[in-house]
Design an enzyme around this catalytic site. Structure first.
Site, PDB file in Angstrom:
ATOM      1  N   ASP A   1      43.327  39.220  47.731  1.00  0.00           N
ATOM      2  CA  ASP A   1      42.169  39.535  46.899  1.00  0.00           C
ATOM      3  C   ASP A   1      42.479  40.726  45.997  1.00  0.00           C
ATOM      4  OD1 ASP A   1      40.809  37.545  48.207  1.00  0.00           O
ATOM      5  OD2 ASP A   1      39.656  38.893  49.498  1.00  0.00           O
ATOM      6  N   LYS A   2      41.791  40.799  44.880  1.00  0.00           N
ATOM      7  CA  LYS A   2      42.003  41.885  43.920  1.00  0.00           C
ATOM      8  C   LYS A   2      41.887  43.250  44.584  1.00  0.00           C
ATOM      9  CE  LYS A   2      40.046  43.884  39.680  1.00  0.00           C
ATOM     10  NZ  LYS A   2      39.018  43.732  38.613  1.00  0.00           N
TER      11      LYS A   2
END
Length: 292
Positions: free
Chosen positions: A128-129
């Site tokens: 995930d970012k």
């Protein structure tokens, strides 16, 4: 060549002492771009501890030494794959023009600039970012396909700093996860069409003040799986406002993919890589934080 020591040393210090490369930069390049095994296990982490009785084998020039510093730490690289450390706040892979601002895009641009013949990178998995940690990239479609079909041979471990303490020091979390079609937020619920079953194992590593440090191992790799299931347990990850964490202070999400172990797809040698958690990971600031 074989290297040994009569006292505990890091791999970097051992190379500096035994090979006398002349500069620290050259020593780092030797560690990064040589084929190194510690007691039969491959590693290119300069922080690896070598103890008396350990045997280090080193074969020089695993890949050409690059003249420009990479944009992110590369812990392992050869002609087949590389493993690099993604910082928080950056997408693993973007779409269109944004791809060149992603972790993948910047690594690919760096490698293409450093090689006379154009090299390609292929995504093996994602983070995930907001999450930091280790990512594998293949250098051919064949290696990418190998990882797709042998992904269960890859062991990934995460560290998560969570609010509160889990009801048990270790355990297994199981639930059906469903992604909302509009908000794209993932939630647990009953089994239904398009829901995906998720299994997460956790164990307590330490208490860090009002927080708890957990080690996480996944049996499945669903979107936002760790974040949702820890929140369901009453222990949202520090900084993860999307899934119930305290939002009075803006904080980076304390989730890190800190360890990767897998057999090399060509040589079969076991690659084992770890990164250390930064001090700030365990000590959330009382003032607003920003991705750096």
């Amino acid at each position: 060549m074989k290297l040994t020591t009569d006292r505990p040393l890091t791999l970097f210090d051992l190379v500096m002492e035994k090979l006398k490369p002349g500069s620290k930069n050259r020593g780092k390049q030797i560690v990064q771009y040589s084929l190194i095994e510690l007691n039969g296990t491959a590693t290119n982490d300069p922080r690896t501890l070598v103890n008396p009785g350990d045997v280090v084998t080193l074969e020089r020039n695993q890949t050409p030494v690059r003249k420009i510093k990479p944009p992110f730490p590369i812990l392992f690289e050869d002609e087949h794959l590389l493993v690099a450390e993604k910082p928080p706040g950056i997408l693993t892979h973007g779409v269109g023009e944004s791809n060149w601002k992603s972790f993948f895009g910047m690594l690919a641009a760096y490698i293409n600039e450093m090689t006379k013949e154009r090299e390609h990178l292929f995504i093996v998995h994602r983070l995930d970012k907001e999450v930091t940690g280790l990512l594998i990239f293949a250098k051919s479609l064949e290696i990418q396909e190998y990882f797709k079909t042998h992904w269960k041979t890859v062991e990934k471990l995460y560290c998560a700093l969570v609010e509160h303490a889990p009801p048990q020091p270790e355990g297994t979390l199981e639930s059906w996860l469903h992604e909302h079609p509009k908000s794209l937020k993932v939630s647990s619920g009953p089994q239904r069409p398009f829901a995906k079953f998720a299994v997460t194992h956790y164990r307590t590593l330490s208490q860090e003040g009002e927080y708890t440090l957990l080690e996480i191992k996944l049996d499945t790799g669903r979107k936002n799986q760790i974040r949702v299931q820890l929140s369901d347990m009453g222990c949202p990850i520090v900084g993860d406002f999307r899934y119930g964490a305290d939002d009075t202070v803006k904080r980076q999400i304390r989730l890190c993919a800190y360890s990767l172990t897998f057999p090399h797809p060509v040589t079969g040698k076991v690659i084992s890589l770890q990164i250390k958690l930064p001090k700030s990971f365990l000590n959330p600031s009382s003032v607003d934080e920003y991705y750096k």
